[in-house]
Design an enzyme around this catalytic site. Structure first.
Site, PDB file in Angstrom:
ATOM      1  N   SER A  42       0.805  -1.226   0.000  1.00 35.20           N
ATOM      2  CA  SER A  42       0.000   0.000   0.000  1.00 35.20           C
ATOM      3  C   SER A  42       0.837   1.275   0.000  1.00 35.20           C
ATOM      4  O   SER A  42       0.327   2.345  -0.303  1.00 35.20           O
ATOM      5  CB  SER A  42      -0.942   0.014   1.205  1.00 35.20           C
ATOM      6  OG  SER A  42      -0.221   0.140   2.409  1.00 35.20           O
ATOM      7  N   LYS A 119       0.989   4.497   7.011  1.00 34.77           N
ATOM      8  CA  LYS A 119       0.493   5.331   5.910  1.00 34.77           C
ATOM      9  C   LYS A 119       1.155   6.710   6.004  1.00 34.77           C
ATOM     10  O   LYS A 119       1.871   7.020   6.943  1.00 34.77           O
ATOM     11  CB  LYS A 119      -1.029   5.520   5.997  1.00 34.77           C
ATOM     12  CG  LYS A 119      -1.851   4.231   6.061  1.00 34.77           C
ATOM     13  CD  LYS A 119      -1.871   3.480   4.747  1.00 34.77           C
ATOM     14  CE  LYS A 119      -2.702   2.199   4.878  1.00 34.77           C
ATOM     15  NZ  LYS A 119      -2.627   1.371   3.656  1.00 34.77           N
TER      16      LYS A 119
END
Length: 278
Positions: A42, A119
């Site tokens: 990701s 993230k």
């Protein structure tokens, strides 16, 4: 008899040494740095599957999430940070440390599942975040983006889970070249990083998210292959992340394994030792 006594003392000393070592390691991990192994794609190409890094827990101070989680499914071990320090949870505050900055790569606890995520911090408290046709808008202004060629990788199973990459030029068979468009995105505070594009998806066009007080908005750099704040928690996403759920900032990759295990040293990537995370 003396020999038995010496043997017994040696066993006791060994046990004490192990216990002390575990206590020291626990304190070190709680207060300073936490190891983190990248399990998914990701955050490509900033972080690759198999990157091993230490998370700086001093950067943002301490909360219940700073306590370590020990999860070893193979041996039935599942000790969560909330099990150890949950009594401090709920006030959404932190002790010591500085403020997170837009563009930081952050490890945090998922607000619902409690699992660790990594993230990029995009939205600060009070910000209005939106994505239109794949372009990020912050407080109504589009961020700067510049085309930067492609990110190419071989189609093959990656990491312990054997995940296969998603491709803009897909479907691609094993051994083929998986291609994604790459851009350099520059946030309002001047932080630049690469982002990847795979396809037009539902999260390429969103409503306006207003980040609540003491919460943050996160996105993955591999924009079309990331479960992040663009999807609310009720729909299986991350949603807004409370301040107390932050664990620390990822600053540098220590080493990286392209194989199924970080112990397979012959698969380590030679260009990623002590690589700074941007």
């Amino acid at each position: 008899m003396a020999e038995k006594t010496q043997t017994g003392n040696a066993i006791v000393e060994t046990i004490k040494t192990i216990v002390y070592a575990l206590l020291i390691a626990g304190v070190f991990r709680t207060l300073f740095f936490q190891p983190f192994w990248i399990p998914s794609g990701s955050m490509k190409e900033t972080l690759l599957i198999g990157d091993f890094l230490f998370v700086n827990k001093m950067a943002y101070g301490y909360s219940y999430a700073s306590c370590p989680s020990v999860i070893i499914p193979r041996f039935g071990v599942d000790i969560d940070a909330e099990d150890l320090c949950g009594f401090t949870k709920g006030n959404n505050t932190r002790l010591f440390g500085g403020e997170p900055e837009r563009g930081d790569v952050v490890v945090f606890r998922h607000p619902v599942t409690g699992r660790d995520f990594i993230k990029r911090l995009i939205g600060l408290p009070g910000d209005k975040i939106q994505v239109r046709e794949g372009l990020l808008y912050i407080n109504g202004e589009p961020v700067q983006v510049a085309d930067d060629g492609t990110f190419d990788e071989i189609m093959a199973p990656q990491g312990p889970q054997g995940l296969r990459p998603r491709c803009e030029n897909g479907p691609v068979g094993d051994g083929g070249t998986c291609i994604k468009s790459r851009q350099v995105e520059t946030l309002p505070n001047g932080v630049s990083h690469t982002i990847l594009n795979i396809a037009n998806t539902s999260v390429d066009n969103t409503g306006i998210y207003t980040v609540p007080a003491d919460h943050f908005f996160f996105m993955g750099d591999n924009r079309d292959n990331s479960t992040d704040s663009r999807v609310p928690q009720t729909a299986g996403g991350v949603g807004f992340v409370p301040r107390e759920n932050l664990i620390g900032r990822a600053d540098r990759i220590m080493f990286s394994s392209a194989g199924r295990s970080m112990l397979f040293f012959w698969t380590w990537r030679g260009d990623r030792f002590f690589k700074a995370i941007e």
